[in-house]
Design a protein around this motif. Structure first.
Motif, PDB file in Angstrom:
ATOM      1  N   VAL A  38       1.222  -1.094  -0.403  1.00 40.94           N
ATOM      2  CA  VAL A  38      -0.432  -0.275  -0.026  1.00 40.94           C
ATOM      3  C   VAL A  38       0.936   1.344   0.122  1.00 40.94           C
ATOM      4  CG1 VAL A  38      -1.535   1.529   1.216  1.00 40.94           C
ATOM      5  CG2 VAL A  38      -1.850  -1.580   1.640  1.00 40.94           C
ATOM      6  N   LEU A  46      -4.689   6.397   1.229  1.00 41.11           N
ATOM      7  CA  LEU A  46      -3.607   5.499   0.682  1.00 41.11           C
ATOM      8  C   LEU A  46      -4.285   4.430  -0.077  1.00 41.11           C
ATOM      9  CD1 LEU A  46      -4.018   4.491   4.536  1.00 41.11           C
ATOM     10  CD2 LEU A  46      -1.841   4.083   3.475  1.00 41.11           C
ATOM     11  N   CYS A  48      -4.242   0.992  -2.655  1.00 36.37           N
ATOM     12  CA  CYS A  48      -3.912  -0.039  -2.314  1.00 36.37           C
ATOM     13  C   CYS A  48      -3.061  -0.365  -3.675  1.00 36.37           C
ATOM     14  CB  CYS A  48      -4.604  -1.597  -2.533  1.00 36.37           C
ATOM     15  SG  CYS A  48      -5.501  -1.543  -0.986  1.00 36.37           S
ATOM     16  N   ASN A  61      -3.491  -3.281  -8.512  1.00 42.00           N
ATOM     17  CA  ASN A  61      -4.407  -2.643  -8.612  1.00 42.00           C
ATOM     18  C   ASN A  61      -4.414  -2.320 -10.579  1.00 42.00           C
ATOM     19  OD1 ASN A  61      -5.754   0.026  -9.424  1.00 42.00           O
ATOM     20  ND2 ASN A  61      -5.317   0.545  -6.989  1.00 42.00           N
ATOM     21  N   TYR A  95       3.849   1.080   2.181  1.00 40.72           N
ATOM     22  CA  TYR A  95       3.713   0.306   3.743  1.00 40.72           C
ATOM     23  C   TYR A  95       3.984  -1.474   2.579  1.00 40.72           C
ATOM     24  CZ  TYR A  95       2.726   3.906   5.611  1.00 40.72           C
ATOM     25  OH  TYR A  95       3.211   5.502   6.707  1.00 40.72           O
ATOM     26  N   LYS A  99      -2.610  -8.985   4.212  1.00 42.73           N
ATOM     27  CA  LYS A  99      -4.467  -8.836   4.306  1.00 42.73           C
ATOM     28  C   LYS A  99      -4.974 -10.113   5.075  1.00 42.73           C
ATOM     29  CE  LYS A  99      -7.405  -9.605   1.250  1.00 42.73           C
ATOM     30  NZ  LYS A  99      -7.486  -9.344  -0.490  1.00 42.73           N
ATOM     31  N   ARG A 102     -10.966 -11.389   4.486  1.00 41.14           N
ATOM     32  CA  ARG A 102     -12.182 -10.589   4.615  1.00 41.14           C
ATOM     33  C   ARG A 102     -11.743  -9.787   4.800  1.00 41.14           C
ATOM     34  NH1 ARG A 102     -13.480 -13.707  10.272  1.00 41.14           N
ATOM     35  NH2 ARG A 102     -11.008 -13.532  10.604  1.00 41.14           N
ATOM     36  N   GLY A 103     -10.191  -9.183   4.304  1.00 43.56           N
ATOM     37  CA  GLY A 103     -10.291  -8.050   3.683  1.00 43.56           C
ATOM     38  C   GLY A 103      -9.260  -6.882   4.604  1.00 43.56           C
ATOM     39  N   TRP A 104      -9.149  -7.269   5.593  1.00 43.27           N
ATOM     40  CA  TRP A 104      -8.620  -5.829   6.327  1.00 43.27           C
ATOM     41  C   TRP A 104      -6.940  -6.607   7.004  1.00 43.27           C
ATOM     42  CZ3 TRP A 104     -12.368  -8.568   8.134  1.00 43.27           C
ATOM     43  CH2 TRP A 104     -11.885  -9.834   9.755  1.00 43.27           C
ATOM     44  N   PHE A 105      -6.023  -5.043   6.280  1.00 42.74           N
ATOM     45  CA  PHE A 105      -4.711  -5.135   6.398  1.00 42.74           C
ATOM     46  C   PHE A 105      -4.217  -5.049   8.484  1.00 42.74           C
ATOM     47  CE2 PHE A 105      -4.378  -4.812   2.035  1.00 42.74           C
ATOM     48  CZ  PHE A 105      -5.287  -3.813   1.870  1.00 42.74           C
ATOM     49  N   ASP A 106      -3.342  -6.565   8.320  1.00 47.37           N
ATOM     50  CA  ASP A 106      -3.049  -6.248   9.658  1.00 47.37           C
ATOM     51  C   ASP A 106      -1.891  -7.236   9.808  1.00 47.37           C
ATOM     52  OD1 ASP A 106      -3.285  -7.936  12.557  1.00 47.37           O
ATOM     53  OD2 ASP A 106      -3.103  -5.149  13.082  1.00 47.37           O
ATOM     54  N   TRP A 108       1.087  -3.766   9.917  1.00 47.84           N
ATOM     55  CA  TRP A 108       1.534  -2.886   8.818  1.00 47.84           C
ATOM     56  C   TRP A 108       3.247  -2.376   8.667  1.00 47.84           C
ATOM     57  CZ3 TRP A 108      -0.993   0.179   5.066  1.00 47.84           C
ATOM     58  CH2 TRP A 108      -2.425   0.513   5.562  1.00 47.84           C
ATOM     59  N   GLY A 109       3.930  -2.601   8.494  1.00 51.97           N
ATOM     60  CA  GLY A 109       5.511  -2.625   8.286  1.00 51.97           C
ATOM     61  C   GLY A 109       5.049  -1.436   9.160  1.00 51.97           C
TER      62      GLY A 109
ATOM     63  N   ASN B  34     -13.204  -1.572   7.159  1.00 56.13           N
ATOM     64  CA  ASN B  34     -12.174  -1.371   8.706  1.00 56.13           C
ATOM     65  C   ASN B  34     -11.977   0.349   8.716  1.00 56.13           C
ATOM     66  OD1 ASN B  34     -12.498  -4.344   8.057  1.00 56.13           O
ATOM     67  ND2 ASN B  34     -11.334  -3.691   6.104  1.00 56.13           N
ATOM     68  N   TYR B  36      -8.683   2.279  10.777  1.00 60.12           N
ATOM     69  CA  TYR B  36      -6.997   2.130  11.365  1.00 60.12           C
ATOM     70  C   TYR B  36      -7.363   3.681  11.862  1.00 60.12           C
ATOM     71  CZ  TYR B  36      -6.735  -1.970   7.836  1.00 60.12           C
ATOM     72  OH  TYR B  36      -7.309  -2.971   7.313  1.00 60.12           O
ATOM     73  N   ALA B  43       3.513   2.553  11.559  1.00 54.51           N
ATOM     74  CA  ALA B  43       2.709   1.363  10.701  1.00 54.51           C
ATOM     75  C   ALA B  43       1.223   1.664  11.499  1.00 54.51           C
ATOM     76  CB  ALA B  43       3.015   0.400  11.247  1.00 54.51           C
ATOM     77  N   GLN B  89     -11.740   1.913   5.523  1.00 52.51           N
ATOM     78  CA  GLN B  89     -10.787   1.494   4.069  1.00 52.51           C
ATOM     79  C   GLN B  89     -12.215   0.281   4.134  1.00 52.51           C
ATOM     80  OE1 GLN B  89      -9.018  -1.802   5.201  1.00 52.51           O
ATOM     81  NE2 GLN B  89      -9.024  -2.655   3.204  1.00 52.51           N
ATOM     82  N   SER B  91     -13.866  -3.158   2.169  1.00 47.68           N
ATOM     83  CA  SER B  91     -12.869  -4.729   1.395  1.00 47.68           C
ATOM     84  C   SER B  91     -14.595  -5.233   0.677  1.00 47.68           C
ATOM     85  CB  SER B  91     -12.540  -5.737   1.976  1.00 47.68           C
ATOM     86  OG  SER B  91     -13.297  -5.660   3.768  1.00 47.68           O
ATOM     87  N   PRO B  95     -10.531  -2.731  -6.487  1.00 47.59           N
ATOM     88  CA  PRO B  95      -8.868  -2.127  -5.547  1.00 47.59           C
ATOM     89  C   PRO B  95     -10.025  -1.898  -4.509  1.00 47.59           C
ATOM     90  CG  PRO B  95      -8.656  -0.521  -6.853  1.00 47.59           C
ATOM     91  CD  PRO B  95     -10.041  -1.705  -7.512  1.00 47.59           C
ATOM     92  N   TYR B  96      -9.573  -2.213  -2.780  1.00 46.62           N
ATOM     93  CA  TYR B  96      -9.964  -1.448  -1.636  1.00 46.62           C
ATOM     94  C   TYR B  96      -9.691  -0.676  -1.556  1.00 46.62           C
ATOM     95  CZ  TYR B  96     -10.754  -6.824  -0.493  1.00 46.62           C
ATOM     96  OH  TYR B  96     -10.565  -8.060  -0.852  1.00 46.62           O
ATOM     97  N   PHE B  98      -9.397   3.483   0.272  1.00 50.87           N
ATOM     98  CA  PHE B  98      -9.482   4.584   1.932  1.00 50.87           C
ATOM     99  C   PHE B  98     -10.154   5.221   1.557  1.00 50.87           C
ATOM    100  CE2 PHE B  98      -6.458   1.596   4.220  1.00 50.87           C
ATOM    101  CZ  PHE B  98      -5.840   1.092   3.025  1.00 50.87           C
TER     102      PHE B  98
END
Lengths: 118, 107
Positions: A38, A46, A48, A61, A95, A99, A102-106, A108-109, B34, B36, B43, B89, B91, B95-96, B98
């Motif tokens: 991302v 942000l 993707c 993408n 970043y 993922k 179910r689509g969430w990001f966790d 992250w760097g 979601n 964040y 991060a 965001q 999902s 493409p997802y 934000f």
């Protein structure tokens, strides 16, 4: 717990190729997750870029698909991003993230700033 | 691509305040939403997934609600460590995408 860390050059010349690596620690990338990139241009939102599964399957993408390659090296617990033909518009903090299906990001760097400039 | 619109873009509040941030999708996304938290140089951190499920380890003062096109993130009593930028965001479809972010600042 899983932690991610991006690495790579912070400066890339226009028309060149941006290359970044994400190293995974505290867990195996051979889990039922996708490994993603991302980015966030300065002052913008942000976006993707794409993702890879540990078996090598990828999704990109469509807006970047012609220039993006994401690859995986399971032996090193790493995955990588290559973005070709870069311009100033590709300047961003990049970043890596895990993922969930179910689509969430966790997690992250922390992100790494890549500047495209001559 | 699905458009996600957050409001407000920025917000000033005091410790102890109740704060609500709104996220609107350009079409129905069920509960595929979601939230964040992002602090400079850190991060991004997942707070809430599937519109209302609190991620493990996230304080209970954070809550999420909504379905369809309209969603909210609520912080019931702001703590000093909550001053950050918050992103929604979707999902639901690739493409997802934000939201543009809501910067929460100290008043």
């Amino acid at each position: 717990q899983v932690q991610l860390q991006e690495s790579g050059p912070g400066l890339v010349k226009p028309s060149g190729t941006l290359s970044l690596t994400c190293t995974i620690s505290g867990g195996s990338m051979s889990s039922n997750k996708w490994w993603s990139w991302v980015r966030q241009p300065p002052g913008k939102g942000l976006e993707c870029i794409g993702e890879i599964y540990h078996t090598g399957g990828t999704n990109y993408n469509p807006s970047l698909k012609s220039r993006v390659t994401i690859s995986v090296d399971k032996s090193k617990n790493q995955f990588s991003l290559r973005l070709s033909s870069v311009t100033a518009a590709d300047t961003a903090v990049y970043y890596c993230a895990r993922k969930d299906n179910r689509g969430w990001f966790d997690p992250w760097g922390q992100g790494t700033l890549v500047t495209v400039s001559s | 691509d699905m458009q996600m619109t957050q409001s407000p873009s920025s917000l000033s509040a005091s410790v102890g305040d109740r704060v609500t941030i709104t996220c609107r999708a350009s079409q129905s996304i069920s509960i595929y939403l979601n939230w964040y938290q992002h602090k400079p140089g850190k991060a991004p951190k997942l707070l809430i997934y599937a519109a209302s499920t609190l991620q493990s380890g996230v304080p209970s003062r954070f809550s999420g609600s909504g379905s369809g096109t309209d969603f909210t993130l609520t912080i019931s009593s702001l703590q000093p460590e909550d001053f950050a930028t918050y992103y929604c965001q979707q999902s639901y479809s690739t493409p997802y995408t934000f939201g543009q972010g809501t910067k929460l600042e100290i008043k």
